[in-house]
Design a protein around this motif. Sequence first.
Motif, short mmCIF file in Angstrom:
data_model
loop_
_atom_site.label_atom_id
_atom_site.label_comp_id
_atom_site.label_asym_id
_atom_site.label_seq_id
_atom_site.Cartn_x
_atom_site.Cartn_y
_atom_site.Cartn_z
N PHE A 19 -6.72 6.59 1.60
CA PHE A 19 -6.23 5.41 2.32
C PHE A 19 -6.62 5.40 3.80
CE2 PHE A 19 -3.53 5.32 -1.41
CZ PHE A 19 -3.35 3.97 -1.65
N GLN A 20 -7.42 6.43 4.19
CA GLN A 20 -7.93 6.53 5.57
C GLN A 20 -6.79 6.57 6.59
OE1 GLN A 20 -10.68 3.27 6.02
NE2 GLN A 20 -12.29 4.31 4.85
N VAL A 21 -5.79 7.39 6.29
CA VAL A 21 -4.68 7.61 7.23
C VAL A 21 -4.48 9.11 7.38
CG1 VAL A 21 -3.52 5.44 6.69
CG2 VAL A 21 -2.97 7.50 5.37
N SER A 22 -3.60 9.50 8.29
CA SER A 22 -3.33 10.92 8.50
C SER A 22 -2.35 11.45 7.46
CB SER A 22 -2.78 11.14 9.91
OG SER A 22 -1.54 10.51 10.04
N GLN A 23 -2.39 12.76 7.27
CA GLN A 23 -1.47 13.38 6.32
C GLN A 23 0.00 13.26 6.76
OE1 GLN A 23 0.33 16.48 6.80
NE2 GLN A 23 1.29 16.25 4.76
N PRO A 24 0.31 13.37 8.10
CA PRO A 24 1.71 13.16 8.52
C PRO A 24 2.23 11.77 8.18
CG PRO A 24 0.51 14.30 10.24
CD PRO A 24 -0.50 13.89 9.22
N GLN A 25 1.34 10.75 8.19
CA GLN A 25 1.79 9.41 7.83
C GLN A 25 2.18 9.36 6.36
OE1 GLN A 25 -0.86 6.29 9.05
NE2 GLN A 25 0.27 4.69 7.99
N ILE A 26 1.42 10.04 5.50
CA ILE A 26 1.79 10.12 4.08
C ILE A 26 3.11 10.85 3.91
CG2 ILE A 26 1.07 10.97 1.82
CD1 ILE A 26 -0.59 8.64 2.83
N SER A 27 3.31 11.89 4.72
CA SER A 27 4.56 12.65 4.65
C SER A 27 5.75 11.77 5.02
CB SER A 27 4.47 13.86 5.59
OG SER A 27 5.68 14.59 5.56
N ARG A 28 5.58 10.91 6.05
CA ARG A 28 6.67 10.02 6.46
C ARG A 28 6.97 9.00 5.36
NH1 ARG A 28 3.98 10.31 11.47
NH2 ARG A 28 2.90 8.33 11.07
N ILE A 29 5.93 8.56 4.66
CA ILE A 29 6.13 7.63 3.55
C ILE A 29 6.98 8.28 2.46
CG2 ILE A 29 4.96 6.39 1.67
CD1 ILE A 29 2.66 5.87 3.63
N CYS A 30 6.68 9.53 2.15
CA CYS A 30 7.46 10.26 1.14
C CYS A 30 8.91 10.44 1.59
CB CYS A 30 6.83 11.63 0.88
SG CYS A 30 5.21 11.54 0.10
N LYS A 31 9.08 10.69 2.89
CA LYS A 31 10.42 10.89 3.41
C LYS A 31 11.26 9.62 3.30
CE LYS A 31 12.83 12.41 7.61
NZ LYS A 31 12.66 12.84 9.02
N LYS A 39 14.12 4.06 0.79
CA LYS A 39 14.22 2.81 1.56
C LYS A 39 13.06 1.88 1.23
CE LYS A 39 15.30 1.18 6.20
NZ LYS A 39 14.52 -0.01 6.11
N LEU A 40 11.85 2.44 1.07
CA LEU A 40 10.68 1.62 0.74
C LEU A 40 10.84 0.99 -0.64
CD1 LEU A 40 7.87 3.98 2.08
CD2 LEU A 40 8.55 1.78 3.06
N LEU A 41 11.33 1.77 -1.59
CA LEU A 41 11.52 1.23 -2.94
C LEU A 41 12.60 0.16 -2.95
CD1 LEU A 41 11.28 4.50 -5.09
CD2 LEU A 41 9.63 2.64 -4.97
N ALA A 42 13.66 0.35 -2.13
CA ALA A 42 14.73 -0.66 -2.06
C ALA A 42 14.19 -1.97 -1.48
CB ALA A 42 15.88 -0.13 -1.22
N ASP A 43 13.35 -1.87 -0.43
CA ASP A 43 12.74 -3.07 0.15
C ASP A 43 11.85 -3.77 -0.86
OD1 ASP A 43 14.01 -2.67 2.52
OD2 ASP A 43 12.32 -1.78 3.57
N TRP A 44 11.10 -3.00 -1.61
CA TRP A 44 10.17 -3.55 -2.59
C TRP A 44 10.93 -4.28 -3.71
CZ3 TRP A 44 5.02 -4.26 -3.02
CH2 TRP A 44 4.49 -4.53 -4.29
N CYS A 45 12.02 -3.67 -4.17
CA CYS A 45 12.77 -4.24 -5.29
C CYS A 45 13.65 -5.42 -4.87
CB CYS A 45 13.65 -3.17 -5.94
SG CYS A 45 12.71 -1.85 -6.72
N GLU A 62 0.84 -1.22 0.00
CA GLU A 62 0.00 0.00 0.00
C GLU A 62 0.86 1.25 0.00
OE1 GLU A 62 -4.02 -1.52 2.33
OE2 GLU A 62 -2.21 -1.10 3.50
N LYS A 63 1.98 1.22 0.68
CA LYS A 63 2.87 2.39 0.68
C LYS A 63 3.43 2.65 -0.71
CE LYS A 63 4.22 1.84 5.53
NZ LYS A 63 5.29 1.45 6.47
N ILE A 64 3.71 1.59 -1.46
CA ILE A 64 4.19 1.76 -2.83
C ILE A 64 3.08 2.37 -3.69
CG2 ILE A 64 5.03 0.55 -4.88
CD1 ILE A 64 7.10 0.81 -2.64
#
Length: 480
Positions: free
Chosen positions: A48-60, A64-70, A26-28
Amino acid sequence: FLPHRCPGEAMELSSKKKLHALSLAEKIQVLELLDESKMSQSEVARRFQVSQPQISRICKNKEKLLADWCSGTANRERKRKRESKYSSIDEALLCWYHIARAKAWDVTGPMLLHKAKELADIMGQDFVPSIGWLVRWKRRNNVGFGARHVLTPPFPPEPPPSGLTSQTQLPLSLKDFSPEDVFGYAEVPLLYRAVPGTVGTGDQVQVLLCANTRGTEKRRVLVSGLQAAPRCFFGVSSEALPASYHPDLGIPWSEWLAQFDRDMGRQGRQVALLLAAQVAGKLAGLSGLCHVRLLPLSAASTTRSLPNSVVRAFKAHYRHRLLGKLAAVQSERAGTSLAEAGAGITALDTLHMVAAAWAKVPPQSIASSFIQEGLAPCKMPLSLDKASEMPPVPCGLSLEEFSRFVDLEGEEPMPGVCKEEVDPKDEGAGEDNFEPLPTKAEALRALGTLRRWFECNGTSPELFEKFYACEEEVERLCCL
């Protein structure tokens, strides 16, 4: 007194307290929406029914998220990634797991627990892995989730290099091992006291050589056919011997293979030992090997599992070293013939010269020889210069004479074992007349004598550097 709140307001407050975590997948999706559409972070948060700061942390944490995914190893449905307290053990075990799977090992839970404890001990960490820890480790690293990937062999079959003909076809099971984990061996009959011009008779030993197909790993040499207790071994620590020895003429296969298996087990490796067709039947009944797999070559093949060119290079280095030693004896004792000097070569001298000769065979020539015999894949440039594998021709011999001297032994081992060595100075000495053991003072005086001899004979700086290392080690041993 508590203020009165309406039911709708209470429900709104409770919904605000509820935390909705997103999985890696979902983060991807969040990152894709932000990259490909004009939606704001607040709009994506509402979807996604989450807070805006959580989306901001995902962008930050995008990289790392893309590296984990790949990577393909992360659990894509996991919502929170809690780092392990023992992250270094986590990473080391995951690295070992990937190596084990690449070699098609059947990795089990108990095996992982044992390896994790072994790695923790190596790293000096007080850690005892539990079943719960293993379950969490598997979840963190996506081990055991989904279908297993079909693993390709470590190297694909390749045609032999141009100009070379392969006499041996790789067995199918050999492809399950990397070239570093495939070993060949050779039983080498060696007339260890022979001198040029003699016929192929005299004191003989059997030498067992073993190396991997890359030449990067040579097993400790085994010499058999020596006495049970040669006089020259008196006072010598068995741990200080440069090679293993066995008193009977013949290779103690059960003992040697058991030690090989234990060594590979300590390294956590599964290796293959190529067997020549003529000895495969003799070793077929051996059991109890867990880490060494015996792989017979084709019955129609006459190829040794350790190529002949490697064996010949070893024998050439041994003969060259032997002649150098005999020449030194002759210079010390005027009027001594080569045969008389050779009679003084002891079993301990032989072990040292055998170990030195095996060390002189270059890894590149071993690897090239395996490739030319079709026993290893061609992944490196071939070294076809046979002259580079051989030592220089000794003084006083022609190339043809030295070649005959190297090939003095026949293909089949000749009867007879090594006799008691006799130094011409000690003729007539009684059986119990052993040479006294050197003292620390004598060892230090010998160092001084050797250095003085170097100083008076124009020794190179490189040799002095080796002498300094030897001097330092002798001084350290004298202080124990």
